[in-house]
Write an enzyme that holds these catalytic residues in place. Structure first.
Site, PDB file in Angstrom:
ATOM      1  N   ALA A   1     -15.013   2.354  -6.124  1.00  0.00           N
ATOM      2  CA  ALA A   1     -13.648   2.502  -6.636  1.00  0.00           C
ATOM      3  C   ALA A   1     -13.622   2.567  -8.167  1.00  0.00           C
ATOM      4  CB  ALA A   1     -12.784   1.354  -6.132  1.00  0.00           C
TER       5      ALA A   1
ATOM      6  N   ASP B   1     -13.221   2.556   3.710  1.00  0.00           N
ATOM      7  CA  ASP B   1     -14.275   1.993   4.557  1.00  0.00           C
ATOM      8  C   ASP B   1     -15.191   3.096   5.064  1.00  0.00           C
ATOM      9  OD1 ASP B   1     -13.802  -0.774   4.456  1.00  0.00           O
ATOM     10  OD2 ASP B   1     -12.005  -0.496   5.683  1.00  0.00           O
TER      11      ASP B   1
ATOM     12  N   THR C   1      -0.547   3.773   2.878  1.00  0.00           N
ATOM     13  CA  THR C   1      -2.003   3.798   3.040  1.00  0.00           C
ATOM     14  C   THR C   1      -2.509   5.218   3.306  1.00  0.00           C
ATOM     15  OG1 THR C   1      -1.898   3.449   5.414  1.00  0.00           O
ATOM     16  CG2 THR C   1      -2.024   1.467   4.056  1.00  0.00           C
TER      17      THR C   1
ATOM     18  N   GLU D   1       3.686  -2.649   2.421  1.00  0.00           N
ATOM     19  CA  GLU D   1       2.804  -1.499   2.636  1.00  0.00           C
ATOM     20  C   GLU D   1       3.101  -0.910   4.010  1.00  0.00           C
ATOM     21  OE1 GLU D   1      -1.670  -1.924   2.033  1.00  0.00           O
ATOM     22  OE2 GLU D   1      -1.595  -1.596   4.193  1.00  0.00           O
TER      23      GLU D   1
HETATM   24  P1  FAD Z   1     -15.070  -1.224  -4.290  1.00  0.00           P
HETATM   25  O1  FAD Z   1     -14.317  -1.897  -5.364  1.00  0.00           O
HETATM   26  O2  FAD Z   1     -15.804   0.042  -4.613  1.00  0.00           O
HETATM   27  O3  FAD Z   1     -16.106  -2.297  -3.699  1.00  0.00           O
HETATM   28  C1  FAD Z   1     -16.794  -2.042  -2.476  1.00  0.00           C
HETATM   29  C2  FAD Z   1     -18.018  -2.946  -2.404  1.00  0.00           C
HETATM   30  O4  FAD Z   1     -18.992  -2.510  -3.327  1.00  0.00           O
HETATM   31  C3  FAD Z   1     -17.751  -4.410  -2.765  1.00  0.00           C
HETATM   32  O5  FAD Z   1     -18.587  -5.201  -1.961  1.00  0.00           O
HETATM   33  C4  FAD Z   1     -18.166  -4.508  -4.231  1.00  0.00           C
HETATM   34  O6  FAD Z   1     -18.557  -5.812  -4.566  1.00  0.00           O
HETATM   35  C5  FAD Z   1     -19.332  -3.520  -4.255  1.00  0.00           C
HETATM   36  N1  FAD Z   1     -19.520  -2.840  -5.538  1.00  0.00           N
HETATM   37  C6  FAD Z   1     -18.568  -2.332  -6.363  1.00  0.00           C
HETATM   38  N2  FAD Z   1     -19.146  -1.720  -7.411  1.00  0.00           N
HETATM   39  C7  FAD Z   1     -20.489  -1.822  -7.249  1.00  0.00           C
HETATM   40  C8  FAD Z   1     -21.646  -1.384  -7.985  1.00  0.00           C
HETATM   41  N3  FAD Z   1     -21.519  -0.703  -9.118  1.00  0.00           N
HETATM   42  N4  FAD Z   1     -22.878  -1.677  -7.485  1.00  0.00           N
HETATM   43  C9  FAD Z   1     -23.031  -2.365  -6.313  1.00  0.00           C
HETATM   44  N5  FAD Z   1     -21.975  -2.822  -5.592  1.00  0.00           N
HETATM   45  C10 FAD Z   1     -20.727  -2.549  -6.044  1.00  0.00           C
HETATM   46  N6  FAD Z   1      -8.797   1.291   3.116  1.00  0.00           N
HETATM   47  C11 FAD Z   1      -8.423   2.508   3.518  1.00  0.00           C
HETATM   48  O7  FAD Z   1      -9.217   3.240   4.126  1.00  0.00           O
HETATM   49  N7  FAD Z   1      -7.157   2.979   3.251  1.00  0.00           N
HETATM   50  C12 FAD Z   1      -6.250   2.246   2.579  1.00  0.00           C
HETATM   51  O8  FAD Z   1      -5.124   2.697   2.364  1.00  0.00           O
HETATM   52  C13 FAD Z   1      -6.607   0.932   2.150  1.00  0.00           C
HETATM   53  N8  FAD Z   1      -5.750   0.136   1.476  1.00  0.00           N
HETATM   54  C14 FAD Z   1      -6.143  -1.098   1.035  1.00  0.00           C
HETATM   55  C15 FAD Z   1      -5.265  -1.886   0.293  1.00  0.00           C
HETATM   56  C16 FAD Z   1      -5.654  -3.145  -0.149  1.00  0.00           C
HETATM   57  C17 FAD Z   1      -4.699  -3.985  -0.940  1.00  0.00           C
HETATM   58  C18 FAD Z   1      -6.948  -3.645   0.165  1.00  0.00           C
HETATM   59  C19 FAD Z   1      -7.372  -5.013  -0.272  1.00  0.00           C
HETATM   60  C20 FAD Z   1      -7.834  -2.859   0.890  1.00  0.00           C
HETATM   61  C21 FAD Z   1      -7.457  -1.589   1.327  1.00  0.00           C
HETATM   62  N9  FAD Z   1      -8.319  -0.755   2.043  1.00  0.00           N
HETATM   63  C22 FAD Z   1      -7.928   0.488   2.450  1.00  0.00           C
HETATM   64  C23 FAD Z   1      -9.650  -1.243   2.430  1.00  0.00           C
HETATM   65  C24 FAD Z   1     -10.742  -0.871   1.400  1.00  0.00           C
HETATM   66  O9  FAD Z   1     -10.884   0.520   1.326  1.00  0.00           O
HETATM   67  C25 FAD Z   1     -12.035  -1.525   1.870  1.00  0.00           C
HETATM   68  O10 FAD Z   1     -11.940  -2.921   1.767  1.00  0.00           O
HETATM   69  C26 FAD Z   1     -13.312  -0.991   1.238  1.00  0.00           C
HETATM   70  O11 FAD Z   1     -14.397  -1.468   2.021  1.00  0.00           O
HETATM   71  C27 FAD Z   1     -13.558  -1.443  -0.190  1.00  0.00           C
HETATM   72  O12 FAD Z   1     -12.704  -0.841  -1.065  1.00  0.00           O
HETATM   73  P2  FAD Z   1     -12.658  -1.259  -2.627  1.00  0.00           P
HETATM   74  O13 FAD Z   1     -11.748  -0.316  -3.280  1.00  0.00           O
HETATM   75  O14 FAD Z   1     -12.430  -2.705  -2.768  1.00  0.00           O
HETATM   76  O15 FAD Z   1     -14.186  -0.900  -3.017  1.00  0.00           O
END
Ligand code: FAD
Length: 318
Positions: free
Chosen positions: A145, A127, A50, A19
């Site tokens: 997401a 975030d 990213t 990445e």
């Molecule tokens: P989600 O899957 O939406 O989850 C977020 C939180 O909400 C979790 O605690 C989950 O348990 C909870 N949740 C999900 N659905 C629900 C629901 N229906 N009701 C209540 N709670 C729920 N960040 C960036 O800004 N740019 C990037 O390019 C980037 N790349 C990344 C690449 C990887 C491989 C990883 C692991 C992370 C990356 N991140 C990036 C960080 C990521 O955006 C953060 O970790 C963010 O806080 C969560 O993203 P997510 O897609 O996992 O969120």
């Protein structure tokens, strides 16, 4: 080509990928190429790029007044994806975020991805903005997401926002999502977080890339728990070599990951960050060897803009 097809075509052989982060605006793309060039000998089938969301900057207006502006310091994810695809003939995976984007902006971005023959996208919530304590959804944007995955899947069915048209020509994106072996920082429990991950897969995610971890056992247990929860897509481990002493505080604080005692002891023995970087490389090599032996589909490395340590690890593995 789709990531899932790259994995299938590898017939059980572990692939190498990494990445990268787009440069801060005003910087040349050449620096990025200089860091990517040494990694291309390991034949990555794909490179992730990213996306950083917007942030506030304050301009001094004099007389104690500040002018607040909103800006993206590292724009250009899609441009970088197109440039790398063109230069290296490699698949590139743009990270698509909920935070900072309306659903319409996301649709336009995805249409551009489709025109550029980008077959894979990583769907992430993103975030909170730097000044916020918690993530707040952008007005007109997605909250989780899962919703973003559904929007991308709708495009795969030819369904655009607001049902303005049903297209004959459909997109065919392969969708990656994030998984957290040590649970997402906001999740009340690992089990709940896994339930949320399952929802992303049920909405149409094709593969998972994990948050970095430094203890392989956490990954193996996560994969097992995910299988038990009915998650049957590839789970790609994300690996980041420790590079500076401060990572001992930053990684637990920002990513909520634990450092194994043995690694902490090694880092504490180091006299400077050059030695820490070497410890990080050696640790990542041991992690990679064990993951390789376990038959993981891909070893995916977080390069964070500098590739010398990733090259050192890849040279020992591939
Ligand atoms: P989600 O899957 O939406 O989850 C977020 C939180 O909400 C979790 O605690 C989950 O348990 C909870 N949740 C999900 N659905 C629900 C629901 N229906 N009701 C209540 N709670 C729920 N960040 C960036 O800004 N740019 C990037 O390019 C980037 N790349 C990344 C690449 C990887 C491989 C990883 C692991 C992370 C990356 N991140 C990036 C960080 C990521 O955006 C953060 O970790 C963010 O806080 C969560 O993203 P997510 O897609 O996992 O969120």
């Amino acid at each position: 080509m789709k990531i899932t097809d790259h994995i299938k075509n590898a017939n059980g052989k572990t692939l190498f990928s990494f990445e990268i982060i787009p440069p801060i605006k005003g910087k040349n793309i050449q620096e990025l190429y200089n860091n990517i060039d040494p990694l291309m000998e390991f034949n990555p089938p794909f490179i992730d790029v990213t996306t950083s969301r917007e942030e506030y900057v304050y301009l001094d207006k004099g007389e104690g007044l500040l002018d607040r502006k909103t800006t993206r310091m590292r724009p250009g994810t899609l441009g970088i994806c197109a440039a790398l695809k063109h230069k290296y003939n490699v698949d590139t995976v743009p990270h698509v975020l909920c935070g900072g984007f309306t659903k319409e902006e996301t649709e336009y971005l995805l249409i551009d991805c489709h025109y550029l023959a980008i077959d894979n996208v990583m769907a992430l919530r993103g975030d909170s903005m730097k000044h916020q304590q918690y993530f707040e959804a952008t007005k007109g944007g997605h909250v989780y997401a899962t919703e973003l995955v559904s929007q991308i899947q709708n495009l795969n069915k030819g369904k655009y926002l607001h049902d303005v048209l049903d297209a004959e020509h459909k997109a065919d994106f392969c969708i990656g999502v994030a998984g957290y072996p040590e649970k997402h920082i906001e999740a009340p429990s690992l089990q709940t977080d896994l339930k949320r991950l399952k929802e992303k897969v049920d909405a149409g995610a094709d593969y998972v890339v994990t948050q970095m971890f430094l203890d392989n056992q956490k990954y193996f247990e996560f994969v097992e728990a995910a299988k038990n929860a009915g998650i049957n897509v590839p789970i790609i481990p994300g690996i980041k070599p420790i590079a500076v002493k401060r990572h001992m505080q930053i990684l637990p604080q920002v990513f909520k990951i634990d450092l194994p005692e043995a690694l902490i002891l090694e880092i504490e023995k180091c006299k400077d960050n050059k030695q820490v970087r070497q410890v990080g490389v050696e640790w990542a090599i041991e992690q990679s060897k064990e993951l390789l032996a376990a038959g993981v589909p891909v070893l995916h490395y977080y390069s964070m803009g500098k590739s010398d340590n990733i090259k050192a690890v890849a040279s020992a593995i591939f």
